[in-house]
Design an enzyme around this catalytic site. Sequence first.
Site, mmCIF file in Angstrom:
data_model
loop_
_atom_site.group_PDB
_atom_site.id
_atom_site.type_symbol
_atom_site.label_atom_id
_atom_site.label_comp_id
_atom_site.label_asym_id
_atom_site.label_seq_id
_atom_site.Cartn_x
_atom_site.Cartn_y
_atom_site.Cartn_z
ATOM 1 C CD GLU A 10 -9.027 3.865 -2.162
ATOM 2 O OE1 GLU A 10 -8.113 4.551 -1.687
ATOM 3 O OE2 GLU A 10 -9.986 3.456 -1.490
ATOM 4 C CG ASP B 34 -4.917 5.251 0.734
ATOM 5 O OD1 ASP B 34 -5.781 4.377 0.846
ATOM 6 O OD2 ASP B 34 -4.935 6.311 1.386
ATOM 7 C CG ASP C 79 -2.325 0.249 0.963
ATOM 8 O OD1 ASP C 79 -3.156 -0.587 1.370
ATOM 9 O OD2 ASP C 79 -2.618 1.255 0.292
ATOM 10 C CG HIS D 142 -8.688 -2.033 3.817
ATOM 11 N ND1 HIS D 142 -8.388 -2.030 2.462
ATOM 12 C CD2 HIS D 142 -8.528 -0.769 4.238
ATOM 13 C CE1 HIS D 142 -8.050 -0.820 2.096
ATOM 14 N NE2 HIS D 142 -8.124 -0.027 3.154
ATOM 15 C CG ASP D 143 -11.576 1.134 2.896
ATOM 16 O OD1 ASP D 143 -11.011 1.628 1.902
ATOM 17 O OD2 ASP D 143 -11.118 1.187 4.051
#
Length: 523
Positions: free
Chosen positions: A235, A194, A97, A306-307
């Site tokens: 993302e 991210d 990430d 994870h969101d």
Amino acid sequence: MLKTDKERIFYQIYPKSFCDSNGDGVGDFRGIISKIPYLKELGINSVWISPFFESPGVDSGYDISDYRAIDPQIGTMDDFEEMVSCFHENGIDAILDFVANHTSTEHVWFKESEKSKDNPFRNYYIWRKTPPNEWESTFGGSAWEYDEKTGEYYLRSFAKEQADLNWENPKVRQEMQAVVDFWLEKGVNGFRCDVLDLISKDFSSPINGSGPQLHPYIRELFGRENCKNIFTVGECWSATKENAQLFCDKNRKELTTVFAFQHLCLDNGRFYIEKPSLKTVCERMSKWQKVMADIGAPATVFLENHDQARSVSRFADDTKYRFESATALGGLLLLHDGVPFLYQGQEIGFTNSYHTDISEFDDAETLGYYGIEHGKTDERSLMEKINFGSRDNPRHMIAWTAETQEAWIAPYSRQKEINVEKDLSSEKSVYAFYQSLIALRKKEKCFTEGEFQDVELTDGYYVFKRALGEKEFFIVFAFGKECVAPKIQNAKVVLNNYNDVGKMLQPYQLIVYQKKGKREDEK
Ligand code: TEU
């Protein structure tokens, strides 16, 4: 060990919750190393590892205070290097990430920046005398945070402890290039970036992000020689047909691909209790397949991260038809065109977790929402919304056995009933069905080189096909109600999450057919 992009089958690991090797209640690198055989057995060949860097943990690691240091609860640099080489020895690539838009306010850059207006690090961040616009933080409240020390506001798109970096400052861009190079030199194979579309901003716009320098910044970062063979996925909540071309056209040397979210943004925000229609999810996934095929870039295919709340609970049935739901969604994930991204535990069919008190929740966004809504409505319905949408749902420790353990987050509420050990020994193992899906994807080039076509989308089911040369596979995905099955003539069943195929499709039935003989359109 680079593969062609579409041969990659990603598994996202959220390190804090994956496997705790030393009993301190936090997942760690040694725990990940111990589960590499489990991942290899599943058949994945790439991992995305969510943040493990030094962080105060306000946003569960997405508030980084040192990009080159590892949270000691997760491991040491030696552990990290051993983990990466163990992945590589097992034919698994690893991407990290890259949280480029903001740092923790505990980062030394911000500690310096906030000291004074003439501090050399002042312009590493975005300071204004008064807020230039009405931007809101994703976690609630204004995105402009007043700082007493210098009497100015700094931009924070997320928590107040996450200050947005000023990418207009060439020093910031050089620093972030150095971060990328540091981890590439450790042998990683790429990055998940991210909220990458936030790094350039147009302060006159009502919308944060997607500023005029976005593509030049990305190209300046990843267009460099040492990045030409890595896998990068941005993302990009703003991704559209138009800008996906700019992000993913190979000649532009920006990104391999992007995470676009149209298929997951179906409701009025994560805490709005609404079971989005699977028909709409499939329709939007199908549209994105075509967008990326037209660009000639690999689509990302994902239903969880994870969101996101667990897909079995959010889109399907997490009680009576949990096995069927989990395996049918696995078919959507693994048989479409592009690069599939499994999220940890999806291969077991983990569901949302259920908790009665807000004190059992950890996520910054969830607590922010509770803070705003508490008192406006009765506590019970507020907790229903929170259980439905909270980002804690995908972040409970992976239940490897039925035994719960003290951990940094509340235990998964259905651990006794749903855990890895039980699934692996079950007649109806979700893991085993995922293995079959992955084995089929690897065996048949239709799935990695073939074209995608949607065949039929009704209120009862979705049929799409994958074709290459003379071979064709038809994938039938039934939604929640029994309905008359589509007729797939002259074909054999190669995969089915029920025991047989009848005139009626069963709830969440997935059937993969292989057509016999020449393709219709090739006769
Ligand atoms: O997520 C971006 C983001 O906006 C998500 O937080 C999501 O859109 C939000 O939950 C709205 O419902 C990335 C990371 O994936 C997330 O975990 C971080 O919290 C966020 O950025 C800040 O780094």
